[in-house]
Structure formats: C-alpha cells, structure tokens
Design a protein around this motif. Structure first.
Motif, PDB file in Angstrom:
ATOM      1  N   UNK A   1      30.231  33.753  44.180  1.00  0.00           N
ATOM      2  CA  UNK A   1      31.037  33.701  45.403  1.00  0.00           C
ATOM      3  C   UNK A   1      32.472  33.285  45.094  1.00  0.00           C
ATOM      4  N   UNK A   2      32.636  32.338  44.136  1.00  0.00           N
ATOM      5  CA  UNK A   2      33.978  31.896  43.766  1.00  0.00           C
ATOM      6  C   UNK A   2      34.755  33.026  43.104  1.00  0.00           C
TER       7      UNK A   2
ATOM      8  N   UNK B   1      39.114  36.984  42.809  1.00  0.00           N
ATOM      9  CA  UNK B   1      39.529  38.319  42.367  1.00  0.00           C
ATOM     10  C   UNK B   1      40.117  39.168  43.492  1.00  0.00           C
ATOM     11  N   UNK B   2      40.253  38.606  44.673  1.00  0.00           N
ATOM     12  CA  UNK B   2      40.953  39.317  45.749  1.00  0.00           C
ATOM     13  C   UNK B   2      42.430  39.476  45.379  1.00  0.00           C
ATOM     14  N   UNK B   3      43.030  40.551  45.853  1.00  0.00           N
ATOM     15  CA  UNK B   3      44.428  40.824  45.523  1.00  0.00           C
ATOM     16  C   UNK B   3      45.345  39.675  45.926  1.00  0.00           C
ATOM     17  N   UNK B   4      45.129  39.142  47.121  1.00  0.00           N
ATOM     18  CA  UNK B   4      46.006  38.055  47.589  1.00  0.00           C
ATOM     19  C   UNK B   4      45.868  36.816  46.720  1.00  0.00           C
ATOM     20  N   UNK B   5      44.664  36.484  46.318  1.00  0.00           N
ATOM     21  CA  UNK B   5      44.451  35.302  45.465  1.00  0.00           C
ATOM     22  C   UNK B   5      45.058  35.512  44.083  1.00  0.00           C
ATOM     23  N   UNK B   6      44.866  36.698  43.514  1.00  0.00           N
ATOM     24  CA  UNK B   6      45.417  36.967  42.201  1.00  0.00           C
ATOM     25  C   UNK B   6      46.942  36.897  42.226  1.00  0.00           C
ATOM     26  N   UNK B   7      47.553  37.441  43.277  1.00  0.00           N
ATOM     27  CA  UNK B   7      49.009  37.370  43.394  1.00  0.00           C
ATOM     28  C   UNK B   7      49.463  35.914  43.535  1.00  0.00           C
ATOM     29  N   UNK B   8      48.713  35.130  44.285  1.00  0.00           N
ATOM     30  CA  UNK B   8      49.088  33.723  44.461  1.00  0.00           C
ATOM     31  C   UNK B   8      48.966  32.946  43.155  1.00  0.00           C
ATOM     32  N   UNK B   9      47.923  33.220  42.401  1.00  0.00           N
ATOM     33  CA  UNK B   9      47.759  32.563  41.093  1.00  0.00           C
ATOM     34  C   UNK B   9      48.918  32.917  40.167  1.00  0.00           C
ATOM     35  N   UNK B  10      49.294  34.195  40.125  1.00  0.00           N
ATOM     36  CA  UNK B  10      50.410  34.627  39.274  1.00  0.00           C
ATOM     37  C   UNK B  10      51.725  34.025  39.748  1.00  0.00           C
ATOM     38  N   UNK B  11      51.884  33.925  41.061  1.00  0.00           N
ATOM     39  CA  UNK B  11      53.100  33.317  41.603  1.00  0.00           C
ATOM     40  C   UNK B  11      53.218  31.858  41.159  1.00  0.00           C
ATOM     41  N   UNK B  12      52.102  31.160  41.106  1.00  0.00           N
ATOM     42  CA  UNK B  12      52.122  29.746  40.709  1.00  0.00           C
ATOM     43  C   UNK B  12      52.586  29.556  39.273  1.00  0.00           C
TER      44      UNK B  12
ATOM     45  N   UNK C   1      43.141  31.778  35.277  1.00  0.00           N
ATOM     46  CA  UNK C   1      43.487  33.124  34.801  1.00  0.00           C
ATOM     47  C   UNK C   1      43.072  33.343  33.346  1.00  0.00           C
ATOM     48  N   UNK C   2      42.985  32.274  32.576  1.00  0.00           N
ATOM     49  CA  UNK C   2      42.631  32.396  31.149  1.00  0.00           C
ATOM     50  C   UNK C   2      41.237  31.845  30.860  1.00  0.00           C
ATOM     51  N   UNK C   3      40.400  31.772  31.888  1.00  0.00           N
ATOM     52  CA  UNK C   3      39.049  31.218  31.712  1.00  0.00           C
ATOM     53  C   UNK C   3      38.128  32.165  30.963  1.00  0.00           C
ATOM     54  N   UNK C   4      38.636  33.318  30.583  1.00  0.00           N
ATOM     55  CA  UNK C   4      37.884  34.305  29.804  1.00  0.00           C
ATOM     56  C   UNK C   4      36.640  34.788  30.544  1.00  0.00           C
ATOM     57  N   UNK C   5      36.821  35.017  31.853  1.00  0.00           N
ATOM     58  CA  UNK C   5      35.761  35.578  32.685  1.00  0.00           C
ATOM     59  C   UNK C   5      36.058  37.058  32.877  1.00  0.00           C
ATOM     60  N   UNK C   6      35.078  37.896  32.647  1.00  0.00           N
ATOM     61  CA  UNK C   6      35.290  39.336  32.664  1.00  0.00           C
ATOM     62  C   UNK C   6      35.886  39.867  33.955  1.00  0.00           C
ATOM     63  N   UNK C   7      35.422  39.335  35.099  1.00  0.00           N
ATOM     64  CA  UNK C   7      35.915  39.820  36.393  1.00  0.00           C
ATOM     65  C   UNK C   7      37.421  39.617  36.512  1.00  0.00           C
ATOM     66  N   UNK C   8      37.899  38.428  36.110  1.00  0.00           N
ATOM     67  CA  UNK C   8      39.328  38.121  36.206  1.00  0.00           C
ATOM     68  C   UNK C   8      40.123  38.923  35.184  1.00  0.00           C
ATOM     69  N   UNK C   9      39.608  39.032  33.961  1.00  0.00           N
ATOM     70  CA  UNK C   9      40.299  39.823  32.933  1.00  0.00           C
ATOM     71  C   UNK C   9      40.442  41.279  33.354  1.00  0.00           C
TER      72      UNK C   9
ATOM     73  N   UNK D   1      49.685  43.781  39.431  1.00  0.00           N
ATOM     74  CA  UNK D   1      49.513  42.400  38.983  1.00  0.00           C
ATOM     75  C   UNK D   1      50.255  42.162  37.670  1.00  0.00           C
ATOM     76  N   UNK D   2      50.198  43.127  36.753  1.00  0.00           N
ATOM     77  CA  UNK D   2      50.923  42.993  35.480  1.00  0.00           C
ATOM     78  C   UNK D   2      52.437  42.954  35.722  1.00  0.00           C
ATOM     79  N   UNK D   3      52.899  43.696  36.697  1.00  0.00           N
ATOM     80  CA  UNK D   3      54.326  43.654  37.026  1.00  0.00           C
ATOM     81  C   UNK D   3      54.740  42.268  37.511  1.00  0.00           C
ATOM     82  N   UNK D   4      53.879  41.642  38.306  1.00  0.00           N
ATOM     83  CA  UNK D   4      54.183  40.287  38.791  1.00  0.00           C
ATOM     84  C   UNK D   4      54.255  39.312  37.626  1.00  0.00           C
ATOM     85  N   UNK D   5      53.318  39.443  36.701  1.00  0.00           N
ATOM     86  CA  UNK D   5      53.329  38.570  35.524  1.00  0.00           C
ATOM     87  C   UNK D   5      54.561  38.830  34.666  1.00  0.00           C
ATOM     88  N   UNK D   6      54.907  40.111  34.486  1.00  0.00           N
ATOM     89  CA  UNK D   6      56.037  40.499  33.642  1.00  0.00           C
ATOM     90  C   UNK D   6      57.372  40.022  34.207  1.00  0.00           C
ATOM     91  N   UNK D   7      57.432  39.875  35.529  1.00  0.00           N
ATOM     92  CA  UNK D   7      58.693  39.487  36.167  1.00  0.00           C
ATOM     93  C   UNK D   7      59.204  38.135  35.673  1.00  0.00           C
TER      94      UNK D   7
END
Length: 597
Positions: free
Chosen positions: A43-44, A49-60, A85-93, A102-108
């Motif tokens: 459930x976690x 892995x929702x788009x909004x959560x992933x964007x928020x994590x990258x923003x942080x 983000x680096x917990x080495x969980x397949x779903x997140x990777x 998402x890669x563009x947000x990280x690259x920024x």
C-alpha cells in the motif's frame, strides 16, 4: 524469545494509508516509513509511486528548502525523500527511470546557477547514481540526449558530488559493450581535455583541486578495469587521451606558461604522479613493477612531455612560491619546505625510479632509451635535492654525478661532523640524521654489493675518513638503532604477555624472528617458555655483526642457562606418598597466598 516488532508504529502507518486525504508529509513524519518502504509494503509503494508523490519527492531533493528553520529541520524531509528514492525498490526504480518527465525534474537540478547546495547535490548525485546502476540503459540514453550535460556537470565540479557522478558513469555502467559506448561518448565530448583545462591559474582553487582528483581517479579506475578485461578488449579512450603527449603537455603548459600559482602546480603534479605510478592488479593501493616480467612500464609519451619542463621544476626548488614562516618547537622556520617543493621532490623521486636503467619505457611494444635522468644531472637537480629516495635510484645509472659532482661522501661526512659538534656543545640532534644514516648505509651497500661497486670505489674521495666513519660512527649508530628498536618491541611484547597470559615470560620464536631478522628453522614454529629452555639453536647470519650483536644483547636477559642435573625427570617412576603430596600442596597454598598478600 523476545521479538522486536513495533506493531503500534506499523499500525499507525497503516491507519494513515487508510485515509483518503493522507499527504506525503504526514507519512514522512512516521519513523518507520523508510523501513516499510524497503520491506516493500504494498500500500505504501502504491502511494509513493503516484506521479504527484514522485514529483514531490524529486522537488524536495532538488529545491532549496525554506529559510528560517533549523538546519536539522530544513533538510529532514529532503534527506528522507532521498532515502526513499534510493531504497533500491523495483517499483520506485522503474517509475523514476522509465518516465522522461520525472527524469527531467531530476535533471533540472544541474541547470541551477553555481554554487549548488552541497547537501542537495549529494542527494541528487546519490539518486541519479542509483539509477545509473539499476536502470542503466534508460538513464544513459536520457543523459546522452541532453545537449550540454557534461558542461553543466563540469560547471559545478567545485561541488564534490559532481565528481562522484562522473566516476559512476565511468565505473558503474554494465554490461561491457554499454560501458565502452559510454566511454566513447564521454571521449567524444572531450571529458579528459575539459578536465585538464580546469587546472589553470585562472580557475577557482576548489575547482582545480576537484578536477585534479577526478582525473587521478579516472586514471586509476581505467587501469584497474583494463587489468580485469580480456586482452582483445577495446582500449579505454579516456585513459589513452590522458596518457598522450599532447594532453600531458597541455597540463604542463597550464602550470608553467604565463601566470604561475601554487595550487595549479600542486594539482598538476598530482596528476603526473598518478600517471607515473603502476598498480598491481587486484591489490588496492599497491605500487609495483608490472606488465612485462619484472619490468616497470610507463608510456614514453608521458616522459617525453615532462622532459622539456624539468627546468621549470628545477627552478621551483631554487625559487619556490612564498610560504608563510612556520613556528616550530625549535623556533621560527623562515623558509619552510612548503607543499609545492614537497610535490616536486615526490615527482623527482618517481621520475628517477621510473627512468632507472633497470626499468624500460614502453610505447607500442617498443623499448625506448630515456634522457630524463641525464637532464636532471645536467640541471644539477640531484645536487640540490639530495635525499635518500633519490640516492637509491640514482646510484646505479649516474654514480659519477653523485660521487664527483655532488660530492656525496664528503657531504655525508661534513653533515655528520657538524651534528656531532652541535650535540657536543649542548645542542639538539639534527632532524635529518635518520635520512643521513639511510643514505650512508645505501652508499656502503652499493660499494660492497652493487652492480657498479668497483666504479663507485674509484670515485670516492677522502677514503680514509670514509672508512673510519663506516667502521666507527656508522657501525655504532646502526647497532644502537637496532638494539633500541628491538629492545622496545620485545619489552612491549613482554608487557602485553604479562597482562594477558599466566606465563609472563612466554615469547614466540616467530616473534623473535620478526624483530631480530633471524632465519629460524622451519620446524621451530612453536611457543617456547624461556624459563624452561636450556638451549635454543638459531641459524644466524654471522656476517651481519650488527644484527648478531643486537640478538645477543636482547636475549642475554631472556634466556637463562640451567643445569640438566637440577631438572627433575618427569618420566621417572616414583612412589606416590599421600602425606608428602599433601605437604607439597600445603607449601604451594601458603606460598601462593603469601605472594598475593
């Protein structure tokens, strides 16, 4: 059995996930959110892995947190976001590495003006580094499609996290064909040349230092990986460029042509030292002669590029950069050696070791004669920088330079006599006497056993003074040094045994062999209690009188002689008398109690 399950914390996290309006911030406040993520709480992971959560994590991890909070609070959520983000969980990777948005947000993060926040830079580097390892093809393809990627990384090279990113691109890309493609891409982008350009007097010192360290790491990584690859594998293009005469020449021009700064000279010299070192395959940090038999091979282009600039290094020894006077326990040192001249000395030692006649300079499987040592002799650099490391490597090929032009023997004698005079007048022993002793012993060894010993003997001036010095002062200091060293080691070992063992005088023969440099027979590897040994036989090299004297001095008090008649025969048959046995036990008990009292 005690089980450490915090059911309350887990149920609290589950209760939050039940809420329709739960936020990422609420979940990140729970202490076990990271543990549950790594445990792949379904459930976690669905929520994260929702788009909004992933964007928020990258923003942080890519945006400076609001000011006004304590540092520990400001970066608490960015730190947790990076760990998630680096917990080495397949779903997140899969989510992060598979979606360009998402890669563009990280690259920024790279597109921000310098300087970067070093903590956020470490979060960025860790996150993209994990993706390089886990989602290699997708991330490498994404980065290659970004025009100006390498320029942005080098623009922020004064932040150490950018060094880590570059090294991951070089060392963490698998399989081998993809790694080779990545190296070719980095070479086409002229990574090596652009790093060398950063080592320039006009650049920031931190940027120069990090660029130099990056180049050194690339050289070592490339050589280590080349040693592990098959013979028919493609050469590393980055290493080939860094070892080329053009690249080394450009580095030296940056250091010596035009304005000169100490930081640029030191950073450039560190790269030259790395280029001249050879590492034994599979042994971390071990230098060795390598590759062809027992010979040390160095690309001749490196030496060819260095040789024209030896005169600049020679001048640095005579006129170094200004160094602030240094306060020492003996007073103020007006002209310290300085970091710059120290690096020059290290480079000269490495050059002399590399260009010794017992080594070969190899390029394209061809053996070249070199003239580096001859040039150093012509410049009289060896005379200026006469230290023990250099002496060892110069004695064989250029004995005339040392013994005639540099007057090595006379200078040893004069320095020794000056020290004796100073000590006789109540002064302190000169700090370089240990090095002087090593130099003198090296000369003695070369005169007796060296391949050019007969020529050296003919070049020695003041033979009478030298022979007297060797027979008296040098022999005495060698004996004293050996005895003091061994006595200290044996005493320390004995004290340790007294504290840890019921047999305070027990000492291993292997320990004696180590400290005394003796050749013990193979069947003598045992622990011997010296109190009960009447005789020990060693195979001692009697030609080395200093070591023999040291052994006799240190074992005189350790080994005691016993009369065989006094030693009772433990195998002798005797009648056991209970009364006698009881008295014996009583005497032992009284004595034992007495000693404790």
């Amino acid at each position: 059995m005690f089980w450490k399950f915090d059911l309350h914390m887990s149920s609290q996290l589950e209760a939050l996930l039940e809420k329709d309006d739960v936020t990422l911030t609420e979940l990140m406040e729970e202490e076990d959110v990271l543990q549950e993520c790594k445990a792949q709480n379904h459930r976690l992971l669905v929520f994260l892995s929702q788009d909004t959560c992933m964007q928020e994590l990258l923003h942080l991890i890519t945006t400076e947190p609001p000011a006004g909070l304590e540092e520990t609070r400001r970066f608490k959520h960015p730190n947790i976001a990076c760990e998630l983000l680096t917990s080495d969980v397949g779903v997140i990777n899969d989510k992060l590495g598979g979606e360009k948005l998402l890669l563009d947000t990280l690259y920024s993060f790279l597109e921000q003006p310098p300087p970067l926040n070093p903590l956020l830079a470490s979060f960025f580097s860790k996150t993209i580094g994990n993706l390089i390892t886990r989602k290699t093809e997708q991330v490498i393809s994404f980065l290659r499609g970004k025009e100006g990627f390498l320029g942005l990384v080098l623009n922020h090279i004064n932040t150490s996290a950018m060094m880590d990113l570059l090294l991951r691109l070089i060392s963490c890309v698998e399989p081998a064909p993809l790694r080779q493609d990545t190296l070719n891409w980095l070479n086409e982008e002229q990574l090596a040349q652009r790093l060398i350009e950063l080592i320039h007097p006009g650049k920031d010192e931190e940027k120069q230092s990090n660029a130099s360290q990056t180049v050194c790491d690339i050289i070592r990584l490339s050589r280590d990986q080349a040693n592990q690859l098959q013979e028919n594998s493609e050469a590393d293009p980055l290493l080939a460029v860094l070892e080329s005469q053009e690249c080394v020449g450009q580095l030296l021009d940056n250091m010596f042509v035009g304005e000169r700064t100490e930081s640029c000279i030191i950073c450039g010299t560190q790269i030259l030292l790395t280029l001249l070192e050879i590492r034994r395959p599979g042994v971390e940090g071990m230098l060795d002669v390598c590759v062809q038999g027992h010979e040390r091979c160095v690309n001749s282009s490196i030496l060819q590029a260095i040789q024209p600039h030896l005169t600049h290094y020679h001048q640095l020894l005579l006129d170094p950069p200004r160094v602030t006077p240094m306060l020492t326990s003996l007073g103020v040192l007006e002209v310290p050696l300085g970091n710059c001249r120290l690096h020059v000395a290290r480079l000269m030692a490495s050059l002399l070791q590399t260009t010794n006649t017992s080594y070969y300079i190899c390029c394209n499987n061809t053996i070249y004669n070199n003239t580096v040592t001859l040039e150093l002799c012509r410049l009289n650099t060896i005379n200026i920088l006469l230290v023990s490391t250099h002496t060892h490597h110069v004695l064989e090929p250029q004995e005339k330079q040392l013994f005639q032009d540099c007057r090595l023997v006379l200078r040893i004698l004069e320095a020794w006599e000056e020290n004796d005079k100073m000590q006789a007048e109540g002064g302190m022993r000169r700090g370089y006497m240990g090095h002087l002793t090593r130099i003198a012993n090296t000369v003695v060894c070369s005169m007796e056993k060296g391949p050019v010993h007969s020529q050296i003997k003919l070049l020695v001036d003041c033979k009478g003074r030298w022979e007297t010095f060797v027979d008296q002062a040098l022999t005495e200091i060698n004996r004293k040094n050996t005895v003091d060293l061994v006595s200290h080691n044996l005493r320390s070992s004995s004290e340790d045994d007294d504290r840890q063992s019921p047999f305070p005088k027990e000492l291993s023969l292997q320990q004696v062999h180590t400290h005394m440099h003796l050749h013990v027979f193979p069947d003598s590897h045992l622990l011997a209690t010296f109190d009960r040994i009447a005789e020990i036989n060693f195979n001692v090299d009697t030609e080395d009188t200093a070591k023999t004297a040291a052994f006799e001095a240190c074992t005189k008090e350790k080994i005691q002689s016993f009369d065989d008649n006094e030693e009772e025969d433990i195998w002798e048959e005797r009648e056991i008398n209970y009364t006698t046995h009881t008295k014996s036990r009583t005497r032992y008990t009284n004595t034992h109690t007495h000693s404790h009292t």
